[in-house]
Write an enzyme that holds these catalytic residues in place. Structure first.
Site, short mmCIF file in Angstrom:
data_model
loop_
_atom_site.label_atom_id
_atom_site.label_comp_id
_atom_site.label_asym_id
_atom_site.label_seq_id
_atom_site.Cartn_x
_atom_site.Cartn_y
_atom_site.Cartn_z
CG ASP A 22 40.11 40.10 47.04
OD1 ASP A 22 39.99 41.36 47.00
OD2 ASP A 22 40.02 39.39 46.02
CG ASP A 94 36.59 42.62 41.37
OD1 ASP A 94 37.83 42.72 41.28
OD2 ASP A 94 35.85 43.60 41.59
CG HIS A 137 29.58 39.66 36.88
ND1 HIS A 137 29.13 40.74 36.15
CD2 HIS A 137 29.15 39.87 38.15
CE1 HIS A 137 28.47 41.57 36.96
NE2 HIS A 137 28.46 41.06 38.18
CG ASP A 174 23.25 41.77 40.03
OD1 ASP A 174 23.33 40.92 40.93
OD2 ASP A 174 24.15 42.62 39.83
CG HIS A 176 27.36 44.42 39.85
ND1 HIS A 176 26.85 43.85 40.99
CD2 HIS A 176 28.34 45.27 40.25
CE1 HIS A 176 27.49 44.33 42.05
NE2 HIS A 176 28.39 45.20 41.64
CG ASP A 267 23.66 43.49 43.30
OD1 ASP A 267 22.67 43.58 42.53
OD2 ASP A 267 24.71 42.90 42.97
CE1 TYR A 307 27.45 39.80 46.67
CE2 TYR A 307 26.68 41.73 45.46
CZ TYR A 307 27.17 40.43 45.47
OH TYR A 307 27.35 39.76 44.29
N1 Q9C Z 1 33.81 47.25 45.93
C1 Q9C Z 1 27.50 40.06 41.50
O1 Q9C Z 1 26.77 40.86 42.02
N2 Q9C Z 1 33.36 44.20 42.47
N3 Q9C Z 1 28.80 40.28 41.35
C2 Q9C Z 1 33.62 44.33 43.86
C3 Q9C Z 1 34.20 45.90 45.65
C4 Q9C Z 1 32.82 42.95 42.05
C5 Q9C Z 1 29.37 41.52 41.78
C6 Q9C Z 1 34.26 45.64 44.15
C7 Q9C Z 1 31.35 42.89 42.12
C8 Q9C Z 1 30.83 41.60 41.59
C9 Q9C Z 1 26.98 38.76 41.05
ZN ZN Z 2 25.50 42.29 41.28
#
Ligand code: Q9C
Ligand code: ZN
Length: 666
Positions: A22, A94, A137, A174, A176, A267, A307
Site C-alpha cells: 500500500d 490511509d 487523525h 505535525d 498534517h 513530518d 517519516y
Molecule cells: N503520500 C501522521 O502523520 N497520507 N499521519 C499518505 C501518501 C496519510 C499521516 C499519503 C498520511 C497520514 C500521523
Molecule cells: Zn503527520
C-alpha cells in the site's frame, strides 16, 4: 518545584508493520521508533531522563474519546486473518491493521496517560512519549492516517477528568491536520486546539474544508480551534516562528493553560516525504522552548508523524534536549516569512479576532478576494490535472544540528555583601581585575575613585567574557547604578564584537546614547511618551500604565520583542530592570524565561542593589525553572495597543519577522 523529564517508550510498539502493498502506508515503519530511541541513547539523553513505563489504556480510557462500537471492532483485529485485516482496513482512509496493532494502540494511548499522570502529580516537570501508532487523525468511530486511537485527545479528556485540569492547550505541530482532535473538542472551550498543516487550498490530504483557517470552533468552543493552513510547501524556520509569535503564543498566554499537550509529529521538518517543508530539526528546540513557560512548565509531548528517519531522529533529540533544559541552539535562516505564510497568518488572525483580546487590533481581511482565491486555485488545478511525479525527499541534505553543550556553570551571580547566593547559582567575582578598566570606563564612571562601583563593573565585564567563551551560561548582577552598568555592558560587548539585545524596563526615560551601528539593539519600555524612534536599533515602547500592565507588556514581548530578537539574533541578551519600573515579579520572570531562547541562553540580568527580594525568583528562572503563570490575561489598554501597532508597522520594513499581514494577497 518539579524537575525532571520523563521518557516513555517501549519496544513493543515497534512490533507491528504493514503486511501488504500500500503506497500510502509504506512510510509508517517500525524503524521510526527504533532510530529515534537509538539517537536518544547515542546522545546520552536516555540516561538524563526519568524512564516511565508504559501501560495499556483501559476500555474506560479509550471510551473517553471513542465509541463502544469502534472499540469492540478494533478488539477483534488480533484474531483476524490477513484477508480479514485487509478488508477491515478498507473501510478507513490511509491506515493499516496488523494482529498486534490493537495491543500497540493501547500502549500508545496508555503512554500518553502515564505521561500526564507523572507530570500532573509532580513526579516530573515535563516529558515525551515515543509511540506508534500515532493518534491525531483517528476519530470517534474511525481509524485514519496511520492512527487507531487518538492518544492526545484521550490524554486531554483524562487530564480534565482525573486531575481536574481546567484548561488544556494542544499544540499540533505535525504537518498534517489532526482532524480527529478538532472533531473531539470543537465545541469545548476548555481545550484549545492549535494546528498548522500542509493544506494547499484543500489539495493536500486529508483534503477537508474544515481544516481551513475559518474553522474556529463551534458554539461555546468558538475561538478555541485554531487552524493555520500552509498553502505552499517549502515553509522554513522563519514561517513557523512567525506563526508562534503572531498567532499561537499571544492566544496561549491569554488562554493560560494548566497543561500543554503537544501532538509532536516531525513530518514538518526538512526531508520529510509527506510534508515537503524546509524547517530544520533545531527549530523544534525553539518551538518547545517557547511553550515551556506556559502552564508552569507542564509540557507533555506525544509523537505523531515523521517519516524521514534522519530528520525525525534529530528532531526528537532537539525536543528532548530542550525539555531537559539545555540551552537552545542559535536560530538559523530567519529572513522573515514568505508571502504565502504571511497570507495564512493574516487570515488566521482576522478569523480569530472576535474571540481573543490580544487580536482585537488585528487587520481585517479583504474577505472577498481571499475566500474566492481558494475556490479559484482548486478549480485551476483541476483543469491542469498535474501528473504526480515521485519526489525523492531521501536525497535532500542539510547540516547536522550543532552539538548542544551546557556550560558547567549555569547561573553566576554578582551580589553585594550580605545578599545570599541563591541555591544552584555560583557567586562570581573577578579574580584578576583589569588594571586599566577604570581608564577604559572613564566615559561611563561618574567617579573614577569609586572602588565599589569599579569592582562590580570589573566582575560584570569578566562575566560577559566567561559567557562568550561558554564557561558560564547566564548571570544575575545587582548594582548600585543600573544605567551605568548597562552602558558598561554595551561598551564591553561592542569591544568584543558581540551583538547585544537589550531590553530595558523602566518608568522614566533613561539617559543613554546608543550608536545606531547595529552592534546593539535596545527595546526600552516606559510609561512616558518618548520622542520619535531614533533609528533602526533603538525602540521605545510606551505603555500608559507602565510596566505594571501585564497584558500590555506581554503583548509587546510576544509580538514585538520576540520577533525582533529572533531576527536580530544576538550573542547576548541583557535584561535591565530600573528600580522605578513596577513590573510584576512574574512578568519579569516570563521575560527572562522567554528571551532565554535567544543567544544560546547567554542572558544577563541587571537590577538595582536594593531589589534583594527579586534575586531568588530571577535566579530561579535563569536556572531553567519555568516562570510562573500570569493567569488568564485581559485585553491590554486599547491606546497602548494602537501605539504598539503603529510601532510594529513602522518597524516591519526593517524587521520582516514583525509582519502580520500580506500586503498584496490579491
Ligand atoms: N503520500 C501522521 O502523520 N497520507 N499521519 C499518505 C501518501 C496519510 C499521516 C499519503 C498520511 C497520514 C500521523
Ligand atoms: Zn503527520
Amino acid at each position: 518545584m518539579q524537575t525532571g523529564t520523563a521518557l516513555i517508550y517501549d519496544e513493543e510498539m515497534t512490533k507491528y508493520k504493514l503486511l501488504w502493498v500500500d503506497p500510502a502506508c509504506k512510510i509508517e515503519v517500525p524503524e521510526r521508533l527504533t532510530v529515534s530511541h537509538e539517537a536518544l541513547v547515542k546522545n546520552g539523553l536516555v540516561d538524563r531522563c526519568v524512564s516511565v513505563p508504559v501501560r495499556e489504556a483501559t476500555d474506560a480510557d479509550i471510551l473517553l474519546v471513542h465509541s463502544e462500537e469502534y472499540l469492540e471492532a478494533v478488539k477483534k483485529t488480533p484474531f483476524m486473518t490477513l484477508e480479514d485485516l485487509m478488508e477491515f482496513t478498507q473501510q478507513y482512509g490511509d491506515v493499516y491493521f496488523h494482529p498486534n496493532i490493537y495491543h500497540c494502540a493501547k500502549l500508545a494511548a496508555g503512554a500518553a496517560l502515564q505521561l500526564v499522570d507523572n507530570v500532573m502529580t509532580g513526579k516530573v516537570r515535563n516529558g515525551m512519549a515515543l509511540v506508534r501508532p500515532p493518534g491525531h487523525h483517528s476519530m470517534r468511530s474511525a481509524a485514519n492516517g496511520f492512527c487507531v486511537f487518538n492518544n492526545v485527545s484521550i490524554a486531554a479528556q483524562y487530564a480534565k477528568q482525573k486531575h481536574g485540569v481546567e484548561r488544556v492547550l494542544i499544540v499540533d505541530w505535525d504537518v498534517h491536520h489532526g482532524q480527529g482532535v478538532q472533531y473531539c473538542f470543537e465545541d469545548d472551550p476548555s481545550v484549545l486546539y492549535f494546528s498548522w498543516h500542509r493544506y494547499e487550498h484543500q489539495k493536500f490530504w486529508p483534503q477537508l474544508r474544515e481544516s481551513d483557517y475559518d474553522c474556529v470552533g463551534k458554539a461555546k468552543g468558538a475561538g478555541f480551534n485554531i487552524n493555520v493552513p500552509w498553502n505552499k510547501v517549502g515553509m522554513q524556520n522563519t514561517d513557523y516562528l512567525s506563526v508562534f509569535f503572531h498567532v499561537l503564543l499571544p492566544v496561549a498566554y491569554e488562554f493560560c493553560p494548566d497543561l500543554v499537550l503537544v501532538c509532536a509529529g516531525f513530518d514538518a521538518a526538512i526531508g520529510d516525504p509527506e510534508g515537503e517543508m524546509c524547517a530544520t530539526p533545531d527549530i523544534f528546540a525553539h518551538l518547545t522552548h517557547l511553550l515551556m513557560n506556559l502552564a508552569d512548565g507542564k509540557v507533555c509531548a506525544v509523537l505523531e508523524g515523521g517519516y524521514n528517519l534522519t530528520s525525525l531522529a534529530q528532531s526528537v533529540c532537539q525536543t528532548f534536549q530542550t525539555l531537559l533544559g539545555d540551552p537552545t541552539p542559535l536560530p538559523v535562516n530567519l529572513d522573515g516569512p514568505c508571502q504565502s505564510a504571511l497570507e495564512s497568518v493574516h487570515c488566521v488572525r482576522s478569523a480569530q479576532k472576535p474571540y481573543w483580546s490580544c487580536l482585537k487590533h488585528a487587520a481585517d481581511l479583504p474577505t472577498f478576494e481571499l475566500s474566492t482565491k481558494r475556490i479559484k486555485v482548486v478549480e485551476e488545478e483541476e483543469r491542469t490535472e498535474k501528473v504526480e511525479e515521485e519526489k525523492n525527499t531521501e536525497e535532500i541534505v542539510w547540516p547536522d544540528p550543532p552539538k548542544r553543550v551546557s556550560p558547567c556553570v549555569r547561573t553566576a551571580v554578582v551580589l553585594p555583601d550580605g545578599v545570599d547566593c541563591p541555591d544552584g547559582c555560583k557567586r562570581f567575582t573577578d579574580l584578576h581585575p583589569d588594571p586599566l578598566l577604570g581608564k577604559k570606563l572613564e566615559n561611563i564612571l561618574k567617579d573614577s575613585n569609586d572602588s565599589d562601583a569599579l569592582s562590580t563593573l570589573s566582575s560584570l565585564t569578566a562575566l560577559i567574557e566567561k559567557m562568550e567563551t561558554n564557561k558560564i551560561c547566564n548571570g544575575l548582577v545587582l548594582v548600585r547604578d543600573v544605567s551605568m552598568a548597562m552602558m558598561c555592558v554595551v561598551q564591553h560587548a561592542a569591544s568584543l564584537n558581540k551583538r547585544a539585545l537589550i531590553v530595558c524596563v523602566a518608568n522614566e526615560a533613561i539617559p543613554i546614547d546608543l550608536t545606531d551601528d547595529g552592534k546593539t539593539i535596545m527595546v526600552h519600555f516606559s510609561s512616558k511618551e518618548s520622542e520619535e524612534q531614533k533609528g533602526k536599533y533603538y525602540i521605545p515602547v510606551c505603555l500608559k500604565k507602565g510596566c505594571s500592565d501585564t497584558s500590555g507588556i506581554m503583548q509587546a514581548v510576544l509580538g514585538l520583542v520576540l520577533p525582533l530578537g529572533y531576527q536580530y539574533n544576538p550573542d547576548l541578551v541583557l535584561l535591565v530592570r530600573m528600580p522605578d519600573c513596577r513590573i510584576s515579579e512574574s512578568v519579569w520572570q516570563q521575560l527572562i524565561g522567554i528571551l532565554q531562547g535567544l543567544a544560546q541562553e547567554h542572558t544577563l540580568v541587571l537590577m538595582q542593589e536594593n531589589e534583594k527580594a527579586s534575586v531568588t525568583p530571577s535566579a530561579s528562572t535563569l536556572l531553567g525553572n519555568p516562570a510562573p503563570r500570569l493567569g488568564p490575561l485581559q485585553g491590554p489598554q486599547s491606546d497602548d495597543v494602537e501605539a504598539l501597532e503603529r510601532l510594529r508597522q513602522k518597524l516591519q520594513s526593517d524587521w520582516t519577522l514583525l509582519q502580520t499581514t500580506a500586503p498584496d494577497s490579491r
